[in-house]
Write a protein that holds these residues in place. Structure first.
Motif, PDB file in Angstrom:
ATOM      1  N   ALA A  94       0.829  -1.201   0.000  1.00  0.00           N
ATOM      2  CA  ALA A  94       0.000   0.000   0.000  1.00  0.00           C
ATOM      3  C   ALA A  94       0.867   1.257   0.000  1.00  0.00           C
ATOM      4  CB  ALA A  94      -0.930  -0.002   1.218  1.00  0.00           C
ATOM      5  N   LEU A  95       1.911   1.233   0.819  1.00  0.00           N
ATOM      6  CA  LEU A  95       2.812   2.390   0.883  1.00  0.00           C
ATOM      7  C   LEU A  95       3.463   2.632  -0.475  1.00  0.00           C
ATOM      8  CD1 LEU A  95       4.273   4.577   2.510  1.00  0.00           C
ATOM      9  CD2 LEU A  95       6.014   2.868   3.083  1.00  0.00           C
ATOM     10  N   LEU A  96       3.932   1.515  -1.085  1.00  0.00           N
ATOM     11  CA  LEU A  96       4.589   1.638  -2.385  1.00  0.00           C
ATOM     12  C   LEU A  96       3.613   2.182  -3.431  1.00  0.00           C
ATOM     13  CD1 LEU A  96       7.392   1.008  -3.557  1.00  0.00           C
ATOM     14  CD2 LEU A  96       6.404  -1.104  -4.481  1.00  0.00           C
ATOM     15  N   VAL A  97       2.390   1.671  -3.416  1.00  0.00           N
ATOM     16  CA  VAL A  97       1.386   2.154  -4.378  1.00  0.00           C
ATOM     17  C   VAL A  97       1.115   3.642  -4.146  1.00  0.00           C
ATOM     18  CG1 VAL A  97      -1.043   1.989  -5.085  1.00  0.00           C
ATOM     19  CG2 VAL A  97       0.289  -0.097  -4.713  1.00  0.00           C
ATOM     20  N   GLY A  98       1.014   4.011  -2.864  1.00  0.00           N
ATOM     21  CA  GLY A  98       0.770   5.421  -2.547  1.00  0.00           C
ATOM     22  C   GLY A  98       1.871   6.315  -3.083  1.00  0.00           C
ATOM     23  N   PRO A 150      -1.183   0.799  10.102  1.00  0.00           N
ATOM     24  CA  PRO A 150      -0.089  -0.137  10.412  1.00  0.00           C
ATOM     25  C   PRO A 150       1.156   0.617  10.885  1.00  0.00           C
ATOM     26  CG  PRO A 150      -0.366   0.104   8.039  1.00  0.00           C
ATOM     27  CD  PRO A 150      -1.507   0.835   8.667  1.00  0.00           C
ATOM     28  N   ASP A 151       2.002  -0.090  11.620  1.00  0.00           N
ATOM     29  CA  ASP A 151       3.218   0.526  12.172  1.00  0.00           C
ATOM     30  C   ASP A 151       4.115   1.122  11.089  1.00  0.00           C
ATOM     31  OD1 ASP A 151       2.345  -0.141  14.606  1.00  0.00           O
ATOM     32  OD2 ASP A 151       3.646  -1.902  14.871  1.00  0.00           O
ATOM     33  N   LEU A 152       4.120   0.467   9.932  1.00  0.00           N
ATOM     34  CA  LEU A 152       5.003   0.943   8.858  1.00  0.00           C
ATOM     35  C   LEU A 152       4.685   2.394   8.491  1.00  0.00           C
ATOM     36  CD1 LEU A 152       7.150   0.321   6.634  1.00  0.00           C
ATOM     37  CD2 LEU A 152       5.251  -0.291   5.146  1.00  0.00           C
ATOM     38  N   LEU A 153       3.389   2.722   8.436  1.00  0.00           N
ATOM     39  CA  LEU A 153       2.994   4.060   8.011  1.00  0.00           C
ATOM     40  C   LEU A 153       3.303   5.107   9.071  1.00  0.00           C
ATOM     41  CD1 LEU A 153      -0.345   3.600   6.032  1.00  0.00           C
ATOM     42  CD2 LEU A 153       2.000   3.742   5.207  1.00  0.00           C
TER      43      LEU A 153
END
Lengths: 320, 251
Positions: A94-98, A150-153
């Protein structure tokens, strides 16, 4: 007269001197008004608050150096942040797509500017509305609260304590962005071509530079940087909101202009932009510490913008 | 002397306006070919077609006898043709050394250059200084100066130095003395002669007849989008040339 000419020459060669002086004066004045301004707590806050606008202003600087302007900065960053927060795929995907959505939006701006030949103001005014609308339709206007992220974000909001200074990973990321893009601008042929294209596109073309290729790359890179800034934004806000950073366009342009980059292109740089972002935020932090109404901050920033552009006009005037 | 650059039957239209109506041109190594003609006769269009700034609608261009197609200025540059445009085509805010290498920057040797694509600023500066010195340009001292701080003659010298440094075959100068005073004009004309001595072919577009008759070996006269004649300063006087240029005399 000789003194004035020497100052002119100096500013001409090093346009980031004037914002550096202004930032220094600002810090001294605010420290005198309230000593807590120079304390680690206030300075940490200052740096953390600066990070988002400073990150967005990198892409804005690149575009303004080519004599363009980007009004879709904030919209693109929000698009990236909402996609990263709402897509039902693993967080890293999701982060990569964003982030890539930011890149794609930048590419769209670049295509419209180079292929259709529309003025950047019009192109980005259009994509500002389109992207904003798309985000509102996609999200239904709802935010994603921090608890559901999520923690990643939210990793970019994690605090690192260095001798009383509270720095976030997001701040370090923005610093890294400045270093990488600053290197590309100052030390590579691409950077030199960005300046040349903004200075005089016809001359650049005749010198063998592929002007449209350079312009497109600038918008694409700016889009990618907005995507990365979106990650920092989520960490700082601790949530993802479609209504975040409503003033990002004007704030990023303000930071760039106060930093001494010329709206006519070809002159300025990232050092100035970083200083410009810090100046704007130090007014916010300093005035509130001094107990002054926040409205005065806007007033001061307005005066600074007009002053900075006047200085730029003076610097550009070349003696014959 | 061998033909360095030739154009055959070049045609260029702008809507209904015919800029070039089947023009031939050739310039040999080690000669100065002047191109003269009234305003609108097609001088600039001709030059732009030969240097890749415009693509002709039809006709052929050959470099040293080999046919070429120029789609953009960098194609012509790659073939050894350098142009000094009337507008000078310099980036005013960049310094002189950066302008000399604009569009063909050199990278640092090793990993810094290949992986990080880092510019070899010091090397370019040194070679730029050498190029300027070799041309005997003594009006420029500090190559770290921004071009916009230079006088018209100095800017012209920068543009000519750039062309001379990279032009291996042909150097094209569009109105190089138009904006200059007497002393600066003579310096530029001396540069033109130095380029010829180096064996380069020089195309000089000019309105200034005394300058043309001073340095040109042959003179191409452009009239009404066509080549009216090719004459030499030895066989024709300035007034003969002007007469052909204006149509008062047949070629």
């Amino acid at each position: 007269m000789l003194g004035v000419r020497r100052v002119h020459d100096l500013l001409h060669r090093h346009p980031s001197i004037s914002p550096a002086v202004i930032l220094l004066l600002t810090c001294v004045v605010f420290t005198v008004l309230n000593q807590r301004f120079a304390a680690p707590a206030a300075l940490s806050l200052l740096v953390q608050q600066t990070a988002i606008v400073a990150a967005l202003a990198i892409g804005q600087t690149l575009i303004i150096l080519t004599a363009g302007i980007d009004l879709s900065v904030g919209a693109i960053a929000v698009l990236s942040s909402m996609l990263a927060a709402m897509l039902s795929v693993p967080p890293s995907v999701a982060l990569l797509v964003g982030i890539m959505a930011g890149f794609a939006a930048g590419c769209l701006n670049g295509l419209l500017v180079t292929r259709i030949g529309l003025p950047p103001f019009i192109v980005t005014l259009g994509t500002l509305s389109i992207v904003t609308a798309a985000v509102l339709i996609y999200t239904g206007g709802r935010s994603v609260p921090g608890a559901r992220l999520p923690d990643l974000l939210t990793w970019t909001g994690e605090v690192i304590n260095i001798g009383g200074f509270r720095i976030t990973t997001g701040v370090l990321m923005v610093a890294a962005m400045y270093l990488v893009v600053g290197f590309a601008l100052g030390q590579t042929a691409w950077g030199r071509h960005v300046y040349a294209v903004g200075d005089d596109p016809d001359a650049a073309r005749l010198a063998g530079i592929r002007v449209n290729r350079v312009l497109f790359s600038v918008y694409a890179v700016a889009g990618l940087l907005y995507g990365l800034a979106a990650w920092v934004l989520i960490g700082r806000a601790g949530a993802a909101s479609p209504n975040a950073i409503a003033n990002a366009n004007l704030e990023s342009i303000t930071a760039v202009v106060i930093g001494g980059t010329s709206l006519f292109g070809g002159r300025g740089g990232l050092t100035g932009t970083l200083l410009g972002s810090l100046i704007v935020q130090s007014f916010a932090v300093g005035l509130s510490l001094a107990g002054v109404d926040n409205q005065y901050r806007l007033l001061a920033v307005g005066v600074l913008v007009i002053g900075a552009v006047s200085v730029d006009q003076w610097i550009r005037r070349v003696r014959s | 002397m061998s033909v360095a650059l030739e154009g055959r039957d070049l045609v260029k239209r702008f809507g209904r306006v015919v800029g070039l109506d089947g023009v031939d041109i050739d310039v040999r190594a080690g000669e100065v070919l002047a191109v003269i003609g009234d305003n609108g006769a097609g001088k600039s269009t001709l030059i732009k077609c030969l240097t890749g700034a415009l693509v002709p609608d039809s006709g052929t261009i050959a470099v040293a006898g080999k046919p070429v197609t120029f789609r953009r200025p960098s194609d012509a540059q790659a073939a050894g043709i350098e142009t000094v445009y009337q507008t000078l085509a310099v980036a005013p805010a960049l310094d002189i050394a950066a302008n000399l290498y604009l569009g063909r920057e050199q990278r640092r040797p090793g990993l810094l250059g290949s992986a990080l694509r880092m510019l070899d600023k010091r090397g370019m500066r040194a070679r730029a200084e050498e190029a300027v010195r070799n041309l005997g340009i003594d009006t420029i001292q500090n190559l770290g100066q921004a071009v916009e701080s230079l006088s018209g003659g100095q800017r012209q010298a920068v543009a000519v130095a750039r062309a001379a440094a990279f032009g291996s075959r042909v150097v094209v100068l569009d109105e190089p003395t138009a904006a200059l005073g007497v002393k600066e004009s003579n310096q530029v004309l001396a540069l033109v002669e130095r380029l010829r001595e180096r064996g380069l072919a020089v195309i000089l577009i000019s309105h200034n007849m005394p300058h043309v008759w001073q340095v040109a070996d042959r003179i191409h006269i452009q009239r009404l989008a066509r080549r009216a004649a090719v004459i030499t300063p030895a066989t024709h006087t300035m007034s003969d040339g002007v007469a052909i240029m204006t149509g008062a005399a047949a070629a």
